[in-house]
Design a protein around this motif. Sequence first.
Motif, PDB file in Angstrom:
ATOM      1  N   LEU A  15       1.193  -1.242   0.087  1.00 24.09           N
ATOM      2  CA  LEU A  15       0.080   0.138   0.008  1.00 24.09           C
ATOM      3  C   LEU A  15       0.957   1.187  -0.039  1.00 24.09           C
ATOM      4  CD1 LEU A  15      -3.015  -1.060   2.342  1.00 24.09           C
ATOM      5  CD2 LEU A  15      -3.104  -0.533   0.024  1.00 24.09           C
ATOM      6  N   VAL A  16       2.017   1.221   0.746  1.00 26.41           N
ATOM      7  CA  VAL A  16       2.703   2.404   0.848  1.00 26.41           C
ATOM      8  C   VAL A  16       3.239   2.623  -0.521  1.00 26.41           C
ATOM      9  CG1 VAL A  16       4.904   3.359   1.725  1.00 26.41           C
ATOM     10  CG2 VAL A  16       3.222   2.375   3.447  1.00 26.41           C
ATOM     11  N   GLY A  17       3.901   1.522  -1.258  1.00 35.41           N
ATOM     12  CA  GLY A  17       4.561   1.714  -2.444  1.00 35.41           C
ATOM     13  C   GLY A  17       3.643   2.127  -3.435  1.00 35.41           C
ATOM     14  N   LEU A  18       2.253   1.573  -3.401  1.00 35.35           N
ATOM     15  CA  LEU A  18       1.298   1.905  -4.392  1.00 35.35           C
ATOM     16  C   LEU A  18       1.016   3.291  -4.281  1.00 35.35           C
ATOM     17  CD1 LEU A  18      -0.520   1.291  -6.675  1.00 35.35           C
ATOM     18  CD2 LEU A  18      -2.145   0.271  -4.888  1.00 35.35           C
ATOM     19  N   GLY A  19       0.863   3.800  -3.049  1.00 40.30           N
ATOM     20  CA  GLY A  19       0.374   5.194  -2.878  1.00 40.30           C
ATOM     21  C   GLY A  19       1.477   6.177  -3.337  1.00 40.30           C
ATOM     22  N   ALA A  20       2.859   5.911  -2.965  1.00 40.43           N
ATOM     23  CA  ALA A  20       3.979   6.712  -3.633  1.00 40.43           C
ATOM     24  C   ALA A  20       3.918   6.756  -4.791  1.00 40.43           C
ATOM     25  CB  ALA A  20       5.163   6.302  -2.974  1.00 40.43           C
ATOM     26  N   LEU A  21       3.674   5.543  -5.513  1.00 37.59           N
ATOM     27  CA  LEU A  21       3.580   5.495  -7.286  1.00 37.59           C
ATOM     28  C   LEU A  21       2.768   6.421  -7.602  1.00 37.59           C
ATOM     29  CD1 LEU A  21       4.891   4.233  -9.549  1.00 37.59           C
ATOM     30  CD2 LEU A  21       3.154   2.215  -9.452  1.00 37.59           C
ATOM     31  N   LEU A  22       1.409   6.408  -7.330  1.00 37.92           N
ATOM     32  CA  LEU A  22       0.216   7.122  -7.709  1.00 37.92           C
ATOM     33  C   LEU A  22       0.493   8.533  -7.563  1.00 37.92           C
ATOM     34  CD1 LEU A  22      -2.744   4.915  -6.581  1.00 37.92           C
ATOM     35  CD2 LEU A  22      -1.892   5.307  -8.977  1.00 37.92           C
ATOM     36  N   GLY A 322      -3.926  11.321  -7.230  1.00 34.18           N
ATOM     37  CA  GLY A 322      -3.322  11.887  -6.038  1.00 34.18           C
ATOM     38  C   GLY A 322      -4.192  11.524  -4.747  1.00 34.18           C
ATOM     39  N   ILE A 323      -5.562  11.483  -5.029  1.00 35.63           N
ATOM     40  CA  ILE A 323      -6.359  11.226  -3.722  1.00 35.63           C
ATOM     41  C   ILE A 323      -6.277   9.865  -3.543  1.00 35.63           C
ATOM     42  CG2 ILE A 323      -8.802  10.983  -3.193  1.00 35.63           C
ATOM     43  CD1 ILE A 323      -9.439  13.576  -4.706  1.00 35.63           C
ATOM     44  N   GLY A 325      -3.715   7.801  -4.191  1.00 34.24           N
ATOM     45  CA  GLY A 325      -2.484   7.641  -3.656  1.00 34.24           C
ATOM     46  C   GLY A 325      -2.438   7.897  -2.204  1.00 34.24           C
ATOM     47  N   ILE A 326      -2.825   9.150  -1.802  1.00 39.91           N
ATOM     48  CA  ILE A 326      -2.832   9.405  -0.404  1.00 39.91           C
ATOM     49  C   ILE A 326      -3.244   8.496   0.479  1.00 39.91           C
ATOM     50  CG2 ILE A 326      -3.524  11.206   1.427  1.00 39.91           C
ATOM     51  CD1 ILE A 326      -2.827  13.461  -0.957  1.00 39.91           C
ATOM     52  N   ILE A 327      -4.448   7.960   0.022  1.00 42.12           N
ATOM     53  CA  ILE A 327      -5.242   7.013   0.807  1.00 42.12           C
ATOM     54  C   ILE A 327      -4.736   5.659   0.970  1.00 42.12           C
ATOM     55  CG2 ILE A 327      -7.544   5.527   0.713  1.00 42.12           C
ATOM     56  CD1 ILE A 327      -9.038   7.858  -0.582  1.00 42.12           C
ATOM     57  N   ALA A 328      -3.870   5.200  -0.205  1.00 36.67           N
ATOM     58  CA  ALA A 328      -3.300   4.249   0.045  1.00 36.67           C
ATOM     59  C   ALA A 328      -2.112   4.168   0.877  1.00 36.67           C
ATOM     60  CB  ALA A 328      -2.907   3.714  -1.192  1.00 36.67           C
ATOM     61  N   LEU A 329      -1.470   5.490   0.759  1.00 40.17           N
ATOM     62  CA  LEU A 329      -0.203   5.563   1.684  1.00 40.17           C
ATOM     63  C   LEU A 329      -0.538   5.683   3.166  1.00 40.17           C
ATOM     64  CD1 LEU A 329       2.964   6.274   1.540  1.00 40.17           C
ATOM     65  CD2 LEU A 329       2.209   8.673   1.420  1.00 40.17           C
ATOM     66  N   ILE A 330      -1.536   6.544   3.347  1.00 41.03           N
ATOM     67  CA  ILE A 330      -2.047   6.451   4.677  1.00 41.03           C
ATOM     68  C   ILE A 330      -2.415   5.054   5.393  1.00 41.03           C
ATOM     69  CG2 ILE A 330      -3.774   7.393   6.347  1.00 41.03           C
ATOM     70  CD1 ILE A 330      -3.788   9.883   4.613  1.00 41.03           C
ATOM     71  N   ALA A 331      -3.297   4.225   4.476  1.00 41.11           N
ATOM     72  CA  ALA A 331      -3.661   3.146   4.886  1.00 41.11           C
ATOM     73  C   ALA A 331      -2.482   2.195   5.251  1.00 41.11           C
ATOM     74  CB  ALA A 331      -4.542   2.284   4.045  1.00 41.11           C
ATOM     75  N   GLY A 332      -1.631   2.173   4.220  1.00 38.68           N
ATOM     76  CA  GLY A 332      -0.331   1.306   4.407  1.00 38.68           C
ATOM     77  C   GLY A 332       0.402   1.691   5.585  1.00 38.68           C
ATOM     78  N   ILE A 333       0.625   2.959   6.054  1.00 37.53           N
ATOM     79  CA  ILE A 333       1.226   3.396   7.348  1.00 37.53           C
ATOM     80  C   ILE A 333       0.574   2.998   8.410  1.00 37.53           C
ATOM     81  CG2 ILE A 333       2.209   5.507   8.724  1.00 37.53           C
ATOM     82  CD1 ILE A 333       2.446   6.855   5.958  1.00 37.53           C
ATOM     83  N   LEU A 334      -0.819   3.323   8.547  1.00 39.34           N
ATOM     84  CA  LEU A 334      -1.483   2.782   9.577  1.00 39.34           C
ATOM     85  C   LEU A 334      -1.456   1.209  10.033  1.00 39.34           C
ATOM     86  CD1 LEU A 334      -4.745   4.916   9.446  1.00 39.34           C
ATOM     87  CD2 LEU A 334      -2.806   5.151  10.910  1.00 39.34           C
TER      88      LEU A 334
END
Length: 390
Positions: A15-22, A322-323, A325-334
């Motif tokens: 999720l973090v990788g996908l979010g950063a990519l998006l 962007g939206i 990507g941010i959701i995926a990044l936050i979900a991965g971190i959490l």
Amino acid sequence: MALSAGTRRTVACVLVGLGALLIVAALMIPTYTLGKMAKTPLDLEITTVAVNQPDEESLVLDSTSLTEEGRSAEVNEDVPLVSQRFLTVEDPSDADQMTVQAGNTLRRIDKRGDTGVLSAYVDRVTIDRKTGEPVSTDPNGSIAMATNSKGESIAEPVHRTGLQYRFPIGTEKKTYPYFDVYAETSTDMEFVEETEINGTTVYHFRQNVPVTDLSKVSNLPTNKLSLPAAKWGLEGGEEPITMSRFYSNVRDVWVEPQTGTIVKGGEQLNIFYARSADKPEVPALKSHLVFDTDTVEAQLAIAKENIDQLSLFGRILPIVLGIVGIIALIAGILLGVLGGGSGRPARAGGPSGSRPGGPAPAGSDAPTTTLPRSSGADAPTETIKMPKDL
């Protein structure tokens, strides 16, 4: 079903990788992909039609009056005119440049066939697909106004500057040089105002082409005529008088600024014969021609289609990516932080960790005894601590 610790860590990393990519994609699309797409399409095939305005004068010199015996120059009034242009893209064309070919005819529709044709030419120019300006190659175009004995167009190489059939992607409110085919020169096309046509924002530009002696531009026979004074409708009988054909124009264009599409156009043509540029003597053509309704609607449709494509890649797609990507990044971190335990279940029993009824811990001095299973019983063997004083 609860995820194991290893699975949670894997999903979090994905999720973090996908979010950063998006997010990176959202930032790159407007600057890179849009830059590649913001060019005039190579599949252009456009027909524009302009007609004279019925509430304004429309004068045409009857050419037969100059050749027939017993007649002098005769100028027809209120002549219905139509100007048609067919524009296509030809070779050479590639990712950065395109060659535009425009076939133009101006005719009076109150006469049939060739007798109604007032002018015809084929114009070619190679332009930059983004700026709309001619390429630097010399020559970068040609104009064919004359024909040979077989009726084939004779193209004369012309090197030109200035815009012509397209404005830049992202047209600005400023003055642009604009090329005129008849005068074969560029003059300023000045910004007039921002307005709307059928709800679409457009920029209005105007060009004033000064009076030009066409005999000095092209050697067409009609650009300079020597006729008896009587033919010109002047005193002097058979005394020959030579006159040149002069031309001026006020050109208006309405441009959709995002795409550079000319949505509407108009020309106030003034062509006349005279011995001096400042003293018109015999009108040859004077009329105000403007795109008809169907042409304006068609040009608006082309502009809107290109606007939608630019908007998709320049705004909508980056926002969505962007939206997400941010959701995926936050979900991965959490998921990585909140689910970061060892994942091993706690063992039941006392502090020593022994199971209820299990064997005594190693080193215990309490005696034990094992009771055998009773016949037919399925209970497991039990270990029982015995008192020391027995």
